[in-house]
Design a protein around this motif. Structure first.
Motif, mmCIF file in Angstrom:
data_model
loop_
_atom_site.group_PDB
_atom_site.id
_atom_site.type_symbol
_atom_site.label_atom_id
_atom_site.label_comp_id
_atom_site.label_asym_id
_atom_site.label_seq_id
_atom_site.Cartn_x
_atom_site.Cartn_y
_atom_site.Cartn_z
ATOM 1 N N ASP A 237 8.049 -2.043 6.926
ATOM 2 C CA ASP A 237 7.914 -2.880 5.723
ATOM 3 C C ASP A 237 9.263 -3.402 5.210
ATOM 4 O O ASP A 237 9.348 -4.574 4.816
ATOM 5 N N GLY B 161 1.951 -6.692 10.331
ATOM 6 C CA GLY B 161 0.706 -6.255 10.952
ATOM 7 C C GLY B 161 0.566 -6.763 12.365
ATOM 8 O O GLY B 161 1.347 -7.586 12.835
ATOM 9 N N ASP C 257 6.686 1.371 2.474
ATOM 10 C CA ASP C 257 6.473 0.387 1.399
ATOM 11 C C ASP C 257 7.378 0.716 0.209
ATOM 12 O O ASP C 257 7.893 -0.194 -0.450
ATOM 13 N N GLY D 32 0.774 -4.308 3.445
ATOM 14 C CA GLY D 32 -0.397 -3.454 3.625
ATOM 15 C C GLY D 32 -1.544 -4.274 4.192
ATOM 16 O O GLY D 32 -1.347 -5.431 4.599
ATOM 17 N N PRO D 33 -2.759 -3.733 4.203
ATOM 18 C CA PRO D 33 -3.935 -4.504 4.627
ATOM 19 C C PRO D 33 -4.081 -5.761 3.759
ATOM 20 O O PRO D 33 -3.694 -5.754 2.586
ATOM 21 N N ASN E 192 -2.276 -1.716 9.568
ATOM 22 C CA ASN E 192 -2.715 -2.629 8.494
ATOM 23 C C ASN E 192 -3.883 -3.505 8.937
ATOM 24 O O ASN E 192 -4.812 -3.761 8.164
ATOM 25 N N GLY F 17 -4.726 1.540 1.513
ATOM 26 C CA GLY F 17 -4.224 1.473 2.881
ATOM 27 C C GLY F 17 -3.725 2.848 3.261
ATOM 28 O O GLY F 17 -4.517 3.757 3.511
ATOM 29 N N SER G 148 3.203 -11.368 6.639
ATOM 30 C CA SER G 148 2.381 -10.157 6.697
ATOM 31 C C SER G 148 2.875 -9.211 7.787
ATOM 32 O O SER G 148 3.024 -9.607 8.951
ATOM 33 N N ASP H 288 0.869 -1.195 0.000
ATOM 34 C CA ASP H 288 0.000 0.000 0.000
ATOM 35 C C ASP H 288 0.907 1.248 0.000
ATOM 36 O O ASP H 288 0.814 2.103 0.868
#
Ligand code: BDR
Ligand code: CA
Length: 318
Positions: free
Chosen positions: A244, A153, A15, A127-128, A169, A38, A151, A10
């Motif tokens: 990230d 998050g 990122d 991201g999400p 996220n 996101g 992931s 995102d």
């Protein structure tokens, strides 16, 4: 042998650095990048990703535009952290690099690559998890071939950065996290309590960028300025967390992980103040539907920063 990955992003300041990092690491082969709403809306995320890709060699990489909204929650972005367009308000300065790569649709693209790949494919999501959840809902059989989903998050035994307990996220699309965790594909979570142990200081990024004097290093110094101003105001230090990029490093060099554990988890989707919170055994008791996932707990900082600096601030690169 290189690890084949699909990158779901995102883009987003950190990122954007994660994309450059993934493309520079010899341990990874990035087959495709998919975008999701996101940090900013997916239209901006896709535009940002094209600008970042234009800065670096990206031959053979496919790009897929994904979900503009979460599965059920209303849209939520973070312009105060990443700037209105998501690249710390410096996109205009770099727009001339924007790649002309054709954009596909994210979910069919993910499924197509996973179906056809001769080597096992892992997904790295910074991201999400909306696109990944949608791909599972569309073609779970193909998605079961995915080797691992890594992931960024959640937050374990630590504060949130979006509300008191939730990480961004997972706050944006908590339903998607539950879909992904419950699908039974090996899931590794790189949570906020670990990513907040890797702050990049303004001082270092300026010094490294001056020394490297490359296009990529100058972009990183530029793109992080707004992000680091936000951290100065809110976190009290002149720098920014490399959430990230750390996730990319773990995908590329899993041995930088010093401690990980398996945990049954659920994500709160209803709470007025707690939606997006990662709940573990203590909070959910013997809840039968809680899938067991792998959670990163500690990493080797020295090895992370060596990898990061070597890949992005080498003096012989452009
Ligand atoms: C995560 O949220 C976003 O703001 C960052 O890009 C990172 O993926 C950190 O909570
Ligand atoms: Ca992100």
């Amino acid at each position: 042998m290189k690890r084949t990955i699909l990158l779901d992003v995102d883009t987003g300041v950190d990122d954007s650095i994660a994309i450059l990092f993934a493309l520079r690491l010899p341990q990874l082969e990035v087959k495709a990048i998919t975008t999701v709403s996101g940090n900013v809306h997916v239209d901006e995320v896709t535009e940002n990703t094209k600008v970042v890709l234009g800065l670096i060699e990206h031959k053979g990489i496919r790009l897929g535009k994904g979900a503009s909204a979460s599965l059920r929650r209303t849209r939520f972005h973070a312009p105060e952290v990443h700037g209105d367009e998501g690249l710390g308000n410096v996109r205009g300065k770099y727009i001339r690099y924007r790649t002309r790569i054709q954009t596909e649709r994210a979910v069919p693209l993910l499924i197509d690559i996973i179906k056809k790949s001769k080597t096992p494919v892992s997904i790295v999501a910074t991201g999400p998890l909306t696109n990944i959840a949608r791909a599972i809902k569309k073609d779970n059989r193909t998605m079961q071939r995915v080797k691992e989903i890594i992931s960024m998050g959640g937050s374990f035994g630590h504060r949130g950065n979006t509300g008191p307990l939730a990480e961004f996220n997972y706050y944006v699309d908590p339903d998607a996290v539950n879909v992904v965790a419950q699908a039974g594909i090996p899931l590794t979570i790189v949570p906020l309590n670990v990513t907040e142990t890797v702050p990049l200081s303004r001082k270092d990024v300026i010094a490294w960028s001056r020394k490297a004097n490359s296009g990529v290093s100058r972009f990183i110094a530029d793109v992080t300025e707004f992000y680091m101003d936000f951290h100065s105001r809110v976190e009290g230090f002149r720098g920014g967390f490399m959430h990230d990029p750390l996730t990319i490093a773990i995908a590329a060099v899993p041995s930088i992980v010093k401690k990980r554990y398996k945990k049954p988890i659920l994500i709160e989707t209803q709470g007025l103040y707690t939606s997006g919170t990662t709940l573990t055994r203590d909070a959910i008791g013997n809840e039968k539907n809680a899938p067991v996932v792998s959670v990163i707990a500690e990493i080797d900082h020295r090895r992370f920063w060596n990898l990061f600096r070597k890949a992005l601030f080498a003096t012989d690169k452009h």
